[in-house]
Design an enzyme around this catalytic site. Structure first.
Site, mmCIF file in Angstrom:
data_model
loop_
_atom_site.group_PDB
_atom_site.id
_atom_site.type_symbol
_atom_site.label_atom_id
_atom_site.label_comp_id
_atom_site.label_asym_id
_atom_site.label_seq_id
_atom_site.Cartn_x
_atom_site.Cartn_y
_atom_site.Cartn_z
ATOM 1 N N HIS A 23 -2.156 -5.538 1.335
ATOM 2 C CA HIS A 23 -3.575 -6.079 0.994
ATOM 3 C C HIS A 23 -3.280 -7.486 0.877
ATOM 4 C CE1 HIS A 23 -7.381 -7.053 -0.400
ATOM 5 N NE2 HIS A 23 -6.753 -7.703 -1.328
ATOM 6 N N ASN A 80 -1.960 0.453 6.713
ATOM 7 C CA ASN A 80 -1.438 -0.981 7.068
ATOM 8 C C ASN A 80 -0.692 -1.618 6.088
ATOM 9 O OD1 ASN A 80 -3.384 -1.821 5.776
ATOM 10 N ND2 ASN A 80 -4.754 -2.811 7.330
ATOM 11 N N LYS A 106 0.767 -1.366 -0.077
ATOM 12 C CA LYS A 106 -0.009 0.159 0.150
ATOM 13 C C LYS A 106 0.803 1.366 -0.057
ATOM 14 C CE LYS A 106 -4.091 -2.027 2.228
ATOM 15 N NZ LYS A 106 -4.930 -2.194 3.261
ATOM 16 N N GLU A 150 -9.590 -10.948 -7.673
ATOM 17 C CA GLU A 150 -8.725 -10.014 -7.454
ATOM 18 C C GLU A 150 -7.247 -9.955 -8.477
ATOM 19 O OE1 GLU A 150 -9.818 -8.790 -2.805
ATOM 20 O OE2 GLU A 150 -7.843 -9.441 -3.259
ATOM 21 N N TYR A 188 -12.545 -2.042 -4.190
ATOM 22 C CA TYR A 188 -12.910 -2.135 -2.924
ATOM 23 C C TYR A 188 -14.552 -2.068 -3.040
ATOM 24 C CZ TYR A 188 -8.479 -2.101 -0.327
ATOM 25 O OH TYR A 188 -7.040 -2.281 0.021
HETATM 26 P P1 RTP Z 1 -7.323 -6.044 3.405
HETATM 27 O O1 RTP Z 1 -8.397 -6.158 2.562
HETATM 28 O O2 RTP Z 1 -6.458 -4.816 2.896
HETATM 29 O O3 RTP Z 1 -5.990 -7.094 3.193
HETATM 30 O O4 RTP Z 1 -7.243 -5.870 5.032
HETATM 31 P P2 RTP Z 1 -8.246 -6.834 5.742
HETATM 32 O O5 RTP Z 1 -8.710 -8.037 5.032
HETATM 33 O O6 RTP Z 1 -7.497 -7.180 7.009
HETATM 34 O O7 RTP Z 1 -9.371 -5.685 6.174
HETATM 35 P P3 RTP Z 1 -10.651 -5.400 5.605
HETATM 36 O O8 RTP Z 1 -11.810 -5.524 6.658
HETATM 37 O O9 RTP Z 1 -11.241 -6.023 4.412
HETATM 38 O O10 RTP Z 1 -10.504 -3.897 5.386
HETATM 39 C C1 RTP Z 1 -9.905 -3.386 4.122
HETATM 40 C C2 RTP Z 1 -8.959 -2.254 4.356
HETATM 41 O O11 RTP Z 1 -9.652 -1.050 4.908
HETATM 42 C C3 RTP Z 1 -8.868 -0.222 5.946
HETATM 43 N N1 RTP Z 1 -9.747 -0.336 7.212
HETATM 44 N N2 RTP Z 1 -10.001 0.901 7.845
HETATM 45 N N3 RTP Z 1 -10.852 3.001 9.707
HETATM 46 C C4 RTP Z 1 -11.252 1.501 9.710
HETATM 47 O O12 RTP Z 1 -11.760 1.062 10.594
HETATM 48 C C5 RTP Z 1 -10.894 0.412 8.467
HETATM 49 N N4 RTP Z 1 -11.038 -0.642 8.814
HETATM 50 C C6 RTP Z 1 -10.421 -1.199 7.715
HETATM 51 C C7 RTP Z 1 -7.653 -0.893 5.982
HETATM 52 O O13 RTP Z 1 -6.808 -0.525 5.114
HETATM 53 C C8 RTP Z 1 -7.957 -2.356 5.647
HETATM 54 O O14 RTP Z 1 -6.702 -3.245 5.059
HETATM 55 MG MG MG Z 2 -10.081 -7.507 3.128
#
Ligand code: RTP
Ligand code: MG
Length: 140
Positions: free
Chosen positions: A117, A114, A11, A128, A51
């Site tokens: 992804h 973070n 990212k 994806e 997204y």
């Molecule tokens: P990713 O898709 O990026 O691998 O991450 P993930 O599955 O661990 O998290 P996901 O729930 O799919 O959320 C996608 C990305 O959105 C951002 N995020 N921001 N501000 C917030 O509460 C929040 N929660 C998630 C993060 O960049 C997350 O990786």
């Molecule tokens: Mg995710």
């Protein structure tokens, strides 16, 4: 156990701090092979499309803003149980909850910025990967 492919994105917070090589080393040390990779500047429309699954979440607008704030490196990782292994190497979404030695624990700036992804299922990995790569760009 099966050989899988998963979509990874380094990212903008990580490319900005020149961490691409360090993050790639984590993948390779875990036995994942980078079988495709390119550096892109996502447009707003591309980030929103990627997204789309999160479009109703409160953080959607901010996430798309962040993902277009600088270059990303999109890549296909291949290996045994690649989907789960990649998520293990990344660590929990929130770096405060991520296990020691994970990418997010060591490099992430916040729950949003973070650093990486990874696809969350084999089915989503295929979708994806197809979003960013054509077949001839993936060399296993
Ligand atoms: P990713 O898709 O990026 O691998 O991450 P993930 O599955 O661990 O998290 P996901 O729930 O799919 O959320 C996608 C990305 O959105 C951002 N995020 N921001 N501000 C917030 O509460 C929040 N929660 C998630 C993060 O960049 C997350 O990786
Ligand atoms: Mg995710």
């Amino acid at each position: 156990m099966a050989i899988e492919r998963t979509l990874s994105i380094i990212k903008p917070d990580a490319t900005r701090r020149n961490l691409t090589g360090k993050i790639n080393a984590r993948f390779e040390e875990a036995g994942l092979r980078i079988v495709a990779q390119k550096r892109l500047q996502l447009s707003r429309a591309q980030a929103e499309a990627f997204y789309a699954v999160h479009s109703e979440r409160p953080f959607f607008g901010s996430l798309c803003e962040f993902m277009t704030s600088g270059p990303v490196v999109v890549q296909v990782l291949e290996g045994e149980s690649a989907v789960a292994k990649n998520r293990e190497v990344m660590g929990a979404t929130n770096p405060a909850d991520a296990a020691p030695g994970t990418i997010r624990k060591d490099f992430a700036e916040s729950i949003e910025a973070n650093s990486a992804h990874g696809s969350d299922s084999l089915e989503n990995a295929a979708i994806e990967i197809a979003f960013f790569f054509s077949g001839i760009e993936i060399v296993g």
